[in-house]
Design an enzyme around this catalytic site. Structure first.
Site, PDB file in Angstrom:
ATOM      1  N   GLU A  87      46.932  19.119  40.770  1.00 15.58           N
ATOM      2  CA  GLU A  87      46.554  18.301  39.488  1.00 15.58           C
ATOM      3  C   GLU A  87      47.580  17.094  39.244  1.00 15.58           C
ATOM      4  O   GLU A  87      47.016  15.858  38.878  1.00 15.58           O
ATOM      5  CB  GLU A  87      46.863  19.182  38.310  1.00 15.58           C
ATOM      6  CG  GLU A  87      45.780  20.321  38.076  1.00 15.58           C
ATOM      7  CD  GLU A  87      46.168  21.613  37.595  1.00 15.58           C
ATOM      8  OE1 GLU A  87      47.078  21.750  37.030  1.00 15.58           O
ATOM      9  OE2 GLU A  87      45.472  22.277  37.948  1.00 15.58           O
ATOM     10  N   ASN A 142      52.842  29.329  36.506  1.00 18.08           N
ATOM     11  CA  ASN A 142      52.651  27.914  36.210  1.00 18.08           C
ATOM     12  C   ASN A 142      52.035  27.673  34.767  1.00 18.08           C
ATOM     13  O   ASN A 142      50.594  27.683  34.888  1.00 18.08           O
ATOM     14  CB  ASN A 142      51.911  27.074  37.551  1.00 18.08           C
ATOM     15  CG  ASN A 142      51.832  25.632  37.455  1.00 18.08           C
ATOM     16  OD1 ASN A 142      52.364  24.951  36.199  1.00 18.08           O
ATOM     17  ND2 ASN A 142      50.726  25.063  38.169  1.00 18.08           N
ATOM     18  N   SER A 194      43.205  31.093  41.178  1.00 12.72           N
ATOM     19  CA  SER A 194      42.561  32.261  40.257  1.00 12.72           C
ATOM     20  C   SER A 194      42.906  33.508  40.817  1.00 12.72           C
ATOM     21  O   SER A 194      42.423  34.330  41.028  1.00 12.72           O
ATOM     22  CB  SER A 194      40.940  31.998  40.417  1.00 12.72           C
ATOM     23  OG  SER A 194      40.594  30.843  40.016  1.00 12.72           O
ATOM     24  N   GLY A 206      41.618  27.445  38.763  1.00 14.92           N
ATOM     25  CA  GLY A 206      41.209  27.575  37.528  1.00 14.92           C
ATOM     26  C   GLY A 206      39.609  27.783  37.253  1.00 14.92           C
ATOM     27  O   GLY A 206      39.138  27.559  36.331  1.00 14.92           O
ATOM     28  N   LYS A 233      51.297  25.071  33.209  1.00 11.36           N
ATOM     29  CA  LYS A 233      50.771  23.940  32.981  1.00 11.36           C
ATOM     30  C   LYS A 233      51.081  23.255  31.513  1.00 11.36           C
ATOM     31  O   LYS A 233      52.200  23.472  31.174  1.00 11.36           O
ATOM     32  CB  LYS A 233      49.181  23.851  33.590  1.00 11.36           C
ATOM     33  CG  LYS A 233      49.114  24.524  34.604  1.00 11.36           C
ATOM     34  CD  LYS A 233      47.630  24.720  35.164  1.00 11.36           C
ATOM     35  CE  LYS A 233      47.486  25.092  36.554  1.00 11.36           C
ATOM     36  NZ  LYS A 233      46.281  25.071  37.230  1.00 11.36           N
ATOM     37  N   GLU A 277      47.221  26.305  47.884  1.00 16.76           N
ATOM     38  CA  GLU A 277      46.208  26.399  46.714  1.00 16.76           C
ATOM     39  C   GLU A 277      44.885  25.689  46.988  1.00 16.76           C
ATOM     40  O   GLU A 277      44.862  24.349  46.865  1.00 16.76           O
ATOM     41  CB  GLU A 277      47.069  26.063  45.360  1.00 16.76           C
ATOM     42  CG  GLU A 277      48.134  26.491  45.005  1.00 16.76           C
ATOM     43  CD  GLU A 277      48.638  26.391  43.647  1.00 16.76           C
ATOM     44  OE1 GLU A 277      48.429  27.477  42.976  1.00 16.76           O
ATOM     45  OE2 GLU A 277      48.563  25.332  43.061  1.00 16.76           O
ATOM     46  N   HIS A 330      51.534  19.713  42.999  1.00 21.12           N
ATOM     47  CA  HIS A 330      50.433  20.332  42.648  1.00 21.12           C
ATOM     48  C   HIS A 330      49.394  19.526  42.821  1.00 21.12           C
ATOM     49  O   HIS A 330      49.343  18.163  42.419  1.00 21.12           O
ATOM     50  CB  HIS A 330      50.806  20.850  40.991  1.00 21.12           C
ATOM     51  CG  HIS A 330      49.583  21.704  40.727  1.00 21.12           C
ATOM     52  ND1 HIS A 330      48.392  21.597  40.179  1.00 21.12           N
ATOM     53  CD2 HIS A 330      49.393  23.163  40.634  1.00 21.12           C
ATOM     54  CE1 HIS A 330      47.826  22.615  40.117  1.00 21.12           C
ATOM     55  NE2 HIS A 330      48.421  23.717  40.361  1.00 21.12           N
TER      56      HIS A 330
END
Ligand code: PGA
Length: 251
Positions: free
Chosen positions: A98, A9, A214, A174, A11, A168, A96
């Site tokens: 985000e 991904n 991560s 991250g 991003k 996730e 996701h």
């Protein structure tokens, strides 16, 4: 059938030229190899057509990172599932954290996106996971259950069979804080149990559930060794071909 998958991904990283260079590097690394997992790269919309063309005779598949919740029309700046499919991409990341956090994507919006992706022949990679406070309050199971019930448990068993789930934990994305293999296996088994309750054992056995947050070349093998962890959704470590390839080789 359940598949092992390693999906990148990207991003909002890489210009078109940088993206082409990264995809080319990865294609070269995998040339003539048959990895023990399906390999997908998730790229920004503008890369999709070029990267899909570049990879059309390789083992690597291409995914969008999002799609619109409307089929077409006057929605300036949006990209529909039909448009994504027309590029040659075959997967679409949906939900996701985000997107949920920064762009206000609700269960209802995500339900529409999943339906539209499926209607256009794309396989959704549907993301779920709890934030840090929810984990600290031991609420992760109820959070993922509500996310599944809110956006994908409306699907028929046949439709559900086409989606990939990605667990996730938001606190691991991250941050360098990976869930331990035990933590991840525990909740993956719980998620598979929910799928079994809803759709039966066969659909649950066939469901691919990825871990993301991560995940890197060092910890991938330990995570993927667990019976309910079928691969990874990889952010930061998918931005370098060698790192991503090392995760693929963890299978
Ligand atoms: P990360 O991101 O690997 O950089 O933690 C994973 C993701 O958000 O899909």
């Amino acid at each position: 059938m359940r598949k092992n998958i390693v999906a990148g991904n990207w991003k909002m990283n890489k210009t078109l030229q940088e993206g082409v260079a990264l995809a080319t590097e990865l294609k070269t690394l995998l040339a003539g190899k048959q990895p023990n997992c399906e390999v997908i790269i998730g790229t920004p919309f503008i890369h999709l057509a070029t990267v899909a063309e570049l990879l059309k005779d390789s083992v690597i598949k291409v995914s969008a990172e999002n799609c619109a919740d409307k089929p077409s029309g006057a929605y300036t700046g949006e990209v529909s599932a039909a448009m994504v499919a027309s590029t040659g991409a075959t997967y679409c990341i949906i939900g996701h954290s985000e997107r949920r956090t920064y762009y206000g994507e609700t269960y209802e919006i995500l339900r529409e996106k999943v339906q539209l992706a499926l209607a256009n022949g794309l396989k959704p990679i549907f993301c779920i996971g709890e934030v840090k406070e929810e984990r600290e309050a031991n609420k992760q199971n109820e959070v993922v259950k509500a996310q599944l019930e809110g956006s994908v448990f409306n699907l028929s068993a046949e439709e559900f069979g086409k989606i990939v789930l990605a667990y996730e934990p938001v606190w691991a994305i991250g941050t360098g804080l990976t869930a331990t293999p035990e933590q991840a296996q525990e909740i993956h088994a719980y998620i598979r149990g929910l799928v079994a309750e809803k759709y039966g054992k066969q659909v649950a056995d066939d469901c691919t559930i990825l871990y993301g947050g991560s995940c890197n070349a060092k910890n991938a093998a330990g995570l993927f060794a667990n019976p309910d962890i079928d691969g990874g959704l990889i952010g930061g470590a998918s931005l370098k071909a060698e790192d991503f390839n090392a995760i693929i080789n963890a299978f």
